[in-house]
Design an enzyme around this catalytic site. Structure first.
Site, short mmCIF file in Angstrom:
data_model
loop_
_atom_site.label_atom_id
_atom_site.label_comp_id
_atom_site.label_asym_id
_atom_site.label_seq_id
_atom_site.Cartn_x
_atom_site.Cartn_y
_atom_site.Cartn_z
N GLY A 1 -0.75 0.99 7.08
CA GLY A 1 -0.62 -0.29 6.40
C GLY A 1 -0.49 -0.05 4.92
O GLY A 1 0.17 0.91 4.49
N SER A 2 -1.17 -0.88 4.13
CA SER A 2 -1.10 -0.74 2.67
C SER A 2 -2.19 -1.59 2.06
O SER A 2 -2.58 -2.60 2.64
CB SER A 2 0.26 -1.23 2.19
OG SER A 2 0.20 -1.56 0.83
N SER A 3 -2.65 -1.18 0.87
CA SER A 3 -3.71 -1.96 0.23
C SER A 3 -3.24 -3.34 -0.19
O SER A 3 -4.06 -4.22 -0.46
CB SER A 3 -4.28 -1.20 -0.97
OG SER A 3 -3.28 -0.99 -1.93
N CYS A 4 -1.92 -3.57 -0.23
CA CYS A 4 -1.46 -4.90 -0.67
C CYS A 4 -1.60 -5.95 0.43
O CYS A 4 -1.28 -7.10 0.22
CB CYS A 4 -0.04 -4.84 -1.18
SG CYS A 4 1.15 -4.59 0.10
N TYR B 1 6.21 -7.95 2.40
CA TYR B 1 5.76 -6.63 2.87
C TYR B 1 4.37 -6.72 3.48
O TYR B 1 4.10 -6.17 4.55
CB TYR B 1 5.77 -5.67 1.67
CG TYR B 1 5.31 -4.27 1.96
CD1 TYR B 1 6.16 -3.37 2.60
CD2 TYR B 1 4.05 -3.84 1.57
CE1 TYR B 1 5.75 -2.08 2.85
CE2 TYR B 1 3.63 -2.54 1.81
CZ TYR B 1 4.49 -1.66 2.46
OH TYR B 1 4.08 -0.38 2.70
N LYS C 1 3.05 -5.83 7.27
CA LYS C 1 2.02 -4.81 7.52
C LYS C 1 0.79 -5.42 8.21
O LYS C 1 0.17 -4.76 9.06
CB LYS C 1 1.62 -4.14 6.21
CG LYS C 1 2.70 -3.20 5.68
CD LYS C 1 2.86 -2.00 6.60
CE LYS C 1 3.82 -0.95 6.08
NZ LYS C 1 3.96 0.18 7.02
N PRO D 1 -3.56 2.89 3.07
CA PRO D 1 -3.55 3.72 1.86
C PRO D 1 -3.42 2.88 0.59
O PRO D 1 -2.77 1.84 0.58
CB PRO D 1 -2.32 4.60 2.01
CG PRO D 1 -1.75 4.30 3.34
CD PRO D 1 -2.32 3.02 3.81
N HIS E 1 7.68 2.60 -7.67
CA HIS E 1 6.36 2.16 -8.10
C HIS E 1 6.11 2.64 -9.52
O HIS E 1 6.89 3.40 -10.09
CB HIS E 1 5.29 2.70 -7.14
CG HIS E 1 5.24 1.96 -5.85
ND1 HIS E 1 5.77 2.47 -4.68
CD2 HIS E 1 4.74 0.74 -5.54
CE1 HIS E 1 5.59 1.58 -3.71
NE2 HIS E 1 4.97 0.53 -4.20
P1 GDP Z 1 2.20 -3.02 -7.15
O1 GDP Z 1 1.01 -2.12 -7.11
O2 GDP Z 1 2.60 -3.56 -5.83
O3 GDP Z 1 2.06 -4.10 -8.19
O4 GDP Z 1 3.46 -2.11 -7.54
P2 GDP Z 1 3.99 -1.27 -8.78
O5 GDP Z 1 3.50 0.13 -8.66
O6 GDP Z 1 5.46 -1.47 -8.82
O7 GDP Z 1 3.37 -1.91 -10.10
C1 GDP Z 1 2.03 -1.73 -10.47
C2 GDP Z 1 1.81 -2.28 -11.86
O8 GDP Z 1 2.46 -1.44 -12.82
C3 GDP Z 1 2.35 -3.69 -12.11
O9 GDP Z 1 1.44 -4.38 -12.95
C4 GDP Z 1 3.66 -3.41 -12.85
O10 GDP Z 1 4.09 -4.49 -13.66
C5 GDP Z 1 3.22 -2.24 -13.72
N1 GDP Z 1 4.32 -1.44 -14.28
C6 GDP Z 1 4.41 -1.04 -15.58
N2 GDP Z 1 5.54 -0.38 -15.82
C7 GDP Z 1 6.20 -0.32 -14.63
C8 GDP Z 1 7.45 0.25 -14.24
O11 GDP Z 1 8.19 0.83 -15.03
N3 GDP Z 1 7.78 0.14 -12.92
C9 GDP Z 1 6.96 -0.48 -12.01
N4 GDP Z 1 7.35 -0.54 -10.73
N5 GDP Z 1 5.79 -1.07 -12.36
C10 GDP Z 1 5.41 -0.98 -13.65
#
Ligand code: GDP
Length: 315
Positions: free
Chosen positions: A112-115, A142, A146, A169, A185
């Site tokens: 799954g996923s923590s989201c 998503y 999940k 995870p 991400h």
């Molecule tokens: P989330 O954990 O599902 O929110 O997925 P992300 O890993 O895409 O984003 C995590 C956090 O990092 C969010 O608050 C984003 O806005 C921030 N963030 C900052 N810079 C970036 C970037 O360059 N790419 C992504 N994907 N997220 C970013």
């Protein structure tokens, strides 16, 4: 009652999604288990097609299955492509879980996923928080897919006595990650942005959002190790969180990343971009209760991942 621990040695173990970051890490980790690892090239098996999955499983006859196949992406991809994230993930998981049951797979682990947890769940988030509140809208599609997978696993346990389990995870990173700035991400995105800023001599690097959201990061090799532990030692309807138990603000992650890359310019915050959920730190009490601990700290993991990026993706 399922026999515990579940033996992997000499068994036929199917890693669905072996080309993804988690699947690759599982294949690396399973090499130490003395099992036969089965993988299906994408050209041979489209996991979103039920008939293809049923045929492949009937021929391959795996005894254990890791469902590490999924359509995944960062906040922007999730927010802008809800059909892909909902439909492909539902198809992949229902096809794999149902056909695993049909061919008599002895143990299956669904990722799954923590989201999947409520946006404003109490922190650290216990597994019991599932379905106790509204989801974060930027990745709801998503998460719904999940959650359906977790519920399907529980349903097969209850209705058919199948030894199917789920792991949740936290945010993962490491070799094999996606470094595309539109779909990745945050951690690989920041590594790449810092690398390019340094290479071009740019004075600054742009971080999405306010920098205040907090996220927990686990190296994918630690995740694979935890998944192998769960495959062997966990047999229960309750999903198990997989994390390191510590989180960090995105702004601080950006500073650590810049240091790992050697970028010394300014870090700017682009507040026109979404923050997403404010915090999602997992309670890892269940997993740690099995004696498992992570081995790769964030700074060492960042440096190793940066080396992998330079060797494999930087061109
Ligand atoms: P989330 O954990 O599902 O929110 O997925 P992300 O890993 O895409 O984003 C995590 C956090 O990092 C969010 O608050 C984003 O806005 C921030 N963030 C900052 N810079 C970036 C970037 O360059 N790419 C992504 N994907 N997220 C970013």
């Amino acid at each position: 009652m399922a026999a515990m621990p579940f033996r992997l040695a000499r068994r036929r173990v199917f890693v669905a999604g072996h080309r993804g970051m988690v699947g690759q890490a599982l294949v690396r980790r399973l090499a130490r288990e003395g099992c036969e690892v089965l993988t299906a090239p994408r050209g041979e098996l489209d996991l979103t097609r039920q008939a293809e999955v049923e045929d492949w499983m009937a021929k391959a006859r795996p005894e254990a299955v890791f469902v590490a196949a999924a359509r995944v992406g960062g906040i922007l991809a999730n927010d802008s492509r809800p059909v892909d994230f909902l439909l492909e993930n539902l198809n992949i998981e229902t096809n794999l879980i149902d056909s695993a049951h049909r061919v008599g797979v002895a143990k299956l682990l669904f990722l799954g996923s923590s989201c999947i947890y409520p946006r404003l769940a109490d922190q650290p988030i216990r597994e019991e928080a599932l379905l106790t509140g509204s989801l974060e809208p930027t990745n709801e599609a998503y998460a719904i897919a999940k959650i359906a997978g977790v519920k399907l696993v529980q349903a097969y346990r209850r209705q058919h006595g199948a030894d199917f389990i789920s792991a949740m995870p936290t945010n993962l990173y490491g070799p094999g990650d996606n470094f595309d700035l539109e779909t990745s991400h945050v951690l690989p995105a920041l590594l790449r942005k810092a690398h390019e800023a340094k290479a071009t001599g740019a004075g600054s690097l742009a971080v999405w959002g306010s920098g205040t959201p907090r996220r927990e990061f686990l190296h994918v090799d630690d995740c694979a190790d935890a998944l192998v532990t769960l495959m062997k030692d966990w047999s229960d309807p309750m999903p198990v969180n997989v994390g390191c138990g510590e989180d960090i603000a995105i702004g601080d992650l950006a500073r650590l990343t810049a240091a790992a890359v050697g970028f010394s310019g300014e870090i700017l915050f682009d507040r026109s971009r979404p923050d997403g959920t404010p915090r999602k730190l997992l309670d890892v009490g269940r997993l740690f209760g099995l004696g498992w601990r992570p081995r790769i700290g964030l700074e060492a993991g960042l440096s190793a991942t940066y080396r992998w990026f330079q060797e494999n993706r930087a061109t």
